[in-house]
Design a protein around this motif. Structure first.
Motif, PDB file in Angstrom:
ATOM      1  N   THR A  95      28.098 -18.376  61.265  1.00 21.52           N
ATOM      2  CA  THR A  95      28.304 -19.651  61.938  1.00 21.52           C
ATOM      3  C   THR A  95      28.928 -20.677  60.999  1.00 21.52           C
ATOM      4  O   THR A  95      29.852 -21.401  61.367  1.00 21.52           O
ATOM      5  CB  THR A  95      26.970 -20.202  62.464  1.00 21.52           C
ATOM      6  OG1 THR A  95      26.395 -19.236  63.332  1.00 21.52           O
ATOM      7  CG2 THR A  95      27.180 -21.473  63.250  1.00 21.52           C
ATOM      8  N   SER A  96      28.423 -20.742  59.788  1.00 18.56           N
ATOM      9  CA  SER A  96      28.951 -21.692  58.822  1.00 18.56           C
ATOM     10  C   SER A  96      30.433 -21.446  58.562  1.00 18.56           C
ATOM     11  O   SER A  96      31.195 -22.381  58.339  1.00 18.56           O
ATOM     12  CB  SER A  96      28.167 -21.592  57.507  1.00 18.56           C
ATOM     13  OG  SER A  96      26.804 -21.885  57.718  1.00 18.56           O
ATOM     14  N   LEU A  97      30.836 -20.168  58.599  1.00 16.53           N
ATOM     15  CA  LEU A  97      32.224 -19.829  58.319  1.00 16.53           C
ATOM     16  C   LEU A  97      33.147 -20.088  59.499  1.00 16.53           C
ATOM     17  O   LEU A  97      34.297 -20.506  59.330  1.00 16.53           O
ATOM     18  CB  LEU A  97      32.318 -18.348  57.913  1.00 16.53           C
ATOM     19  CG  LEU A  97      31.703 -17.961  56.566  1.00 16.53           C
ATOM     20  CD1 LEU A  97      31.722 -16.450  56.404  1.00 16.53           C
ATOM     21  CD2 LEU A  97      32.459 -18.624  55.423  1.00 16.53           C
ATOM     22  N   PHE A  98      32.666 -19.835  60.716  1.00 16.59           N
ATOM     23  CA  PHE A  98      33.556 -19.809  61.868  1.00 16.59           C
ATOM     24  C   PHE A  98      33.299 -20.880  62.910  1.00 16.59           C
ATOM     25  O   PHE A  98      34.062 -20.978  63.880  1.00 16.59           O
ATOM     26  CB  PHE A  98      33.469 -18.427  62.556  1.00 16.59           C
ATOM     27  CG  PHE A  98      34.050 -17.311  61.745  1.00 16.59           C
ATOM     28  CD1 PHE A  98      35.417 -17.155  61.619  1.00 16.59           C
ATOM     29  CD2 PHE A  98      33.228 -16.420  61.088  1.00 16.59           C
ATOM     30  CE1 PHE A  98      35.956 -16.133  60.872  1.00 16.59           C
ATOM     31  CE2 PHE A  98      33.752 -15.390  60.326  1.00 16.59           C
ATOM     32  CZ  PHE A  98      35.122 -15.245  60.219  1.00 16.59           C
ATOM     33  N   LEU A  99      32.255 -21.684  62.754  1.00 17.57           N
ATOM     34  CA  LEU A  99      31.936 -22.624  63.825  1.00 17.57           C
ATOM     35  C   LEU A  99      33.079 -23.578  64.120  1.00 17.57           C
ATOM     36  O   LEU A  99      33.379 -23.861  65.272  1.00 17.57           O
ATOM     37  CB  LEU A  99      30.667 -23.415  63.508  1.00 17.57           C
ATOM     38  CG  LEU A  99      30.302 -24.363  64.664  1.00 17.57           C
ATOM     39  CD1 LEU A  99      28.854 -24.188  65.089  1.00 17.57           C
ATOM     40  CD2 LEU A  99      30.544 -25.819  64.302  1.00 17.57           C
ATOM     41  N   ASP A 100      33.738 -24.078  63.090  1.00 14.93           N
ATOM     42  CA  ASP A 100      34.808 -25.038  63.319  1.00 14.93           C
ATOM     43  C   ASP A 100      35.937 -24.420  64.134  1.00 14.93           C
ATOM     44  O   ASP A 100      36.470 -25.044  65.058  1.00 14.93           O
ATOM     45  CB  ASP A 100      35.341 -25.567  61.989  1.00 14.93           C
ATOM     46  CG  ASP A 100      36.205 -26.814  62.180  1.00 14.93           C
ATOM     47  OD1 ASP A 100      35.671 -27.829  62.659  1.00 14.93           O
ATOM     48  OD2 ASP A 100      37.409 -26.763  61.863  1.00 14.93           O
ATOM     49  N   ASP A 101      36.317 -23.167  63.803  1.00 21.12           N
ATOM     50  CA  ASP A 101      37.375 -22.492  64.555  1.00 21.12           C
ATOM     51  C   ASP A 101      36.944 -22.227  65.995  1.00 21.12           C
ATOM     52  O   ASP A 101      37.728 -22.409  66.938  1.00 21.12           O
ATOM     53  CB  ASP A 101      37.727 -21.152  63.886  1.00 21.12           C
ATOM     54  CG  ASP A 101      38.407 -21.349  62.550  1.00 21.12           C
ATOM     55  OD1 ASP A 101      39.028 -22.410  62.344  1.00 21.12           O
ATOM     56  OD2 ASP A 101      38.316 -20.446  61.701  1.00 21.12           O
ATOM     57  N   VAL A 102      35.701 -21.788  66.166  1.00 15.00           N
ATOM     58  CA  VAL A 102      35.195 -21.512  67.509  1.00 15.00           C
ATOM     59  C   VAL A 102      35.123 -22.798  68.323  1.00 15.00           C
ATOM     60  O   VAL A 102      35.587 -22.851  69.478  1.00 15.00           O
ATOM     61  CB  VAL A 102      33.799 -20.851  67.436  1.00 15.00           C
ATOM     62  CG1 VAL A 102      33.177 -20.746  68.827  1.00 15.00           C
ATOM     63  CG2 VAL A 102      33.894 -19.479  66.803  1.00 15.00           C
ATOM     64  N   ALA A 103      34.536 -23.839  67.730  1.00 18.90           N
ATOM     65  CA  ALA A 103      34.390 -25.111  68.439  1.00 18.90           C
ATOM     66  C   ALA A 103      35.745 -25.694  68.816  1.00 18.90           C
ATOM     67  O   ALA A 103      35.920 -26.237  69.922  1.00 18.90           O
ATOM     68  CB  ALA A 103      33.610 -26.103  67.582  1.00 18.90           C
ATOM     69  N   GLN A 104      36.724 -25.575  67.919  1.00 19.12           N
ATOM     70  CA  GLN A 104      38.050 -26.125  68.221  1.00 19.12           C
ATOM     71  C   GLN A 104      38.711 -25.372  69.365  1.00 19.12           C
ATOM     72  O   GLN A 104      39.355 -25.974  70.234  1.00 19.12           O
ATOM     73  CB  GLN A 104      38.936 -26.077  66.977  1.00 19.12           C
ATOM     74  CG  GLN A 104      40.185 -26.952  67.075  1.00 19.12           C
ATOM     75  CD  GLN A 104      39.841 -28.416  67.291  1.00 19.12           C
ATOM     76  OE1 GLN A 104      39.106 -29.015  66.522  1.00 19.12           O
ATOM     77  NE2 GLN A 104      40.353 -28.997  68.376  1.00 19.12           N
ATOM     78  N   ALA A 105      38.552 -24.042  69.384  1.00 20.14           N
ATOM     79  CA  ALA A 105      39.110 -23.250  70.486  1.00 20.14           C
ATOM     80  C   ALA A 105      38.462 -23.632  71.811  1.00 20.14           C
ATOM     81  O   ALA A 105      39.129 -23.749  72.844  1.00 20.14           O
ATOM     82  CB  ALA A 105      38.918 -21.763  70.205  1.00 20.14           C
ATOM     83  N   VAL A 106      37.141 -23.846  71.781  1.00 20.82           N
ATOM     84  CA  VAL A 106      36.412 -24.257  72.992  1.00 20.82           C
ATOM     85  C   VAL A 106      36.884 -25.626  73.462  1.00 20.82           C
ATOM     86  O   VAL A 106      37.167 -25.839  74.648  1.00 20.82           O
ATOM     87  CB  VAL A 106      34.899 -24.273  72.724  1.00 20.82           C
ATOM     88  CG1 VAL A 106      34.157 -24.995  73.849  1.00 20.82           C
ATOM     89  CG2 VAL A 106      34.373 -22.853  72.576  1.00 20.82           C
ATOM     90  N   GLU A 107      36.990 -26.571  72.533  1.00 24.46           N
ATOM     91  CA  GLU A 107      37.366 -27.941  72.904  1.00 24.46           C
ATOM     92  C   GLU A 107      38.810 -28.026  73.363  1.00 24.46           C
ATOM     93  O   GLU A 107      39.131 -28.799  74.282  1.00 24.46           O
ATOM     94  CB  GLU A 107      37.112 -28.870  71.715  1.00 24.46           C
ATOM     95  CG  GLU A 107      35.627 -29.049  71.424  1.00 24.46           C
ATOM     96  CD  GLU A 107      35.357 -29.889  70.198  1.00 24.46           C
ATOM     97  OE1 GLU A 107      34.185 -30.283  69.996  1.00 24.46           O
ATOM     98  OE2 GLU A 107      36.302 -30.149  69.421  1.00 24.46           O
ATOM     99  N   ASP A 108      39.693 -27.250  72.747  1.00 19.84           N
ATOM    100  CA  ASP A 108      41.099 -27.279  73.175  1.00 19.84           C
ATOM    101  C   ASP A 108      41.245 -26.823  74.620  1.00 19.84           C
ATOM    102  O   ASP A 108      42.108 -27.333  75.351  1.00 19.84           O
ATOM    103  CB  ASP A 108      41.939 -26.381  72.265  1.00 19.84           C
ATOM    104  CG  ASP A 108      42.168 -26.995  70.887  1.00 19.84           C
ATOM    105  OD1 ASP A 108      41.900 -28.200  70.727  1.00 19.84           O
ATOM    106  OD2 ASP A 108      42.603 -26.262  69.979  1.00 19.84           O
ATOM    107  N   ARG A 109      40.403 -25.883  75.033  1.00 25.68           N
ATOM    108  CA  ARG A 109      40.516 -25.365  76.403  1.00 25.68           C
ATOM    109  C   ARG A 109      39.739 -26.202  77.415  1.00 25.68           C
ATOM    110  O   ARG A 109      40.243 -26.490  78.498  1.00 25.68           O
ATOM    111  CB  ARG A 109      40.015 -23.922  76.446  1.00 25.68           C
ATOM    112  CG  ARG A 109      39.993 -23.353  77.860  1.00 25.68           C
ATOM    113  CD  ARG A 109      39.885 -21.856  77.869  1.00 25.68           C
ATOM    114  NE  ARG A 109      39.914 -21.334  79.226  1.00 25.68           N
ATOM    115  CZ  ARG A 109      40.021 -20.043  79.526  1.00 25.68           C
ATOM    116  NH1 ARG A 109      40.138 -19.159  78.547  1.00 25.68           N
ATOM    117  NH2 ARG A 109      40.022 -19.641  80.777  1.00 25.68           N
ATOM    118  N   GLY A 219      27.256 -17.513  70.275  1.00 23.09           N
ATOM    119  CA  GLY A 219      26.301 -18.607  70.137  1.00 23.09           C
ATOM    120  C   GLY A 219      26.969 -19.888  69.692  1.00 23.09           C
ATOM    121  O   GLY A 219      26.643 -20.975  70.192  1.00 23.09           O
ATOM    122  N   ALA A 220      27.909 -19.797  68.752  1.00 20.17           N
ATOM    123  CA  ALA A 220      28.623 -20.984  68.290  1.00 20.17           C
ATOM    124  C   ALA A 220      29.380 -21.644  69.438  1.00 20.17           C
ATOM    125  O   ALA A 220      29.384 -22.873  69.583  1.00 20.17           O
ATOM    126  CB  ALA A 220      29.579 -20.608  67.158  1.00 20.17           C
TER     127      ALA A 220
END
Length: 234
Positions: A95-109, A219-220
């Motif tokens: 999560t610490s490694l990928f949360l920002d990428d996951v969250a950004q993909a979610v928010e962009d969509r 989960g992220a």
């Protein structure tokens, strides 16, 4: 508790599996998770072989040569068993490694009108990750006593404890991107019941070998939706 946001958030996460950008992060996360489990399992097996030596000696039996061979043959089964116990700290690290990428993909969509976010410094992110990993390890070591005393309920204790810890971390990391550390803590306290329940629902599949490989990234994404939905409720 606003429990209705949990299935809605998970549904949106599943619906995004067709997004190539999201799938890329998911596959990388699964691959890295599997690699971490293999590395840890290999380390455990090497330690066992080193302790046993070329030949193990059993009481009343004497030297035996098949123990190391058995340890090697059963390596995959050992990895599956270890994954149940290791996936909680591994999920935290992923999560610490990928949360920002996951969250950004979610928010962009799903939340395209949001302004850009400031990125957390690497040093601060590492500090937070190490601190939380320490809390996870200490809490689960202390919980071993409860597992022994209340053996029939050990799995429920595991889910409850790690659901609380994981929900707290995942929500905090998702919220900090948008509202900062102090506001994230305030919102977390306000919605702790919902966050804890979402964490428990995440901890449960983490105890299922192979299935647990995809849970950190899903989960992220789910907690990113949970943050936005709870924030919209005030």
């Amino acid at each position: 508790m606003a429990l209705g946001v949990i299935p809605a958030a998970f549904s949106l996460t599943v619906g995004q599996l067709g997004d190539p950008r999201f799938r890329r992060v998911l596959f990388i996360g699964v691959g890295l998770t599997f690699a971490l489990l293999v590395a840890v399992t290999a380390g455990v097996l090497l330690l066992v072989n080193w302790l046993l030596g070329p030949e193990a000696s059993l009481p009343l039996i004497g030297p035996v040569t098949w123990v190391n061979d058995l340890a090697t043959v059963t390596g995959f089964l050992v990895m599956l068993v270890l994954s149940v116990f290791l996936m909680v700290p591994v999920a935290s690290a992923i999560t610490s490694l990928f949360l920002d990428d996951v969250a950004q993909a979610v928010e962009d969509r799903h939340y395209p009108a949001l302004p850009p976010v400031g990125h957390q410094g690497i040093g601060e992110a590492v500090k937070d990750s190490v601190a939380f990993l320490g809390v996870l390890i200490v809490a689960n070591l202390l919980a071993l006593v409860l597992y022994v005393i209340f053996a029939p309920f050990a799995l429920f204790i595991f889910w409850g404890l790690n659901g609380f810890l994981l929900g707290r971390e995942y929500y905090t990391l998702a919220a900090m991107r948008r509202v900062g550390r102090e506001e994230a803590a305030r919102l977390r306290r306000r919605h702790m019941g919902t966050i804890w329940m979402a964490g428990v629902l995440m901890a449960m599949p983490l105890s299922i070998p192979l299935v647990n490989l995809v849970i950190p990234i899903l989960g992220a994404a789910t907690f990113t939706h949970i943050f936005h939905k709870l924030q919209a409720r005030g």
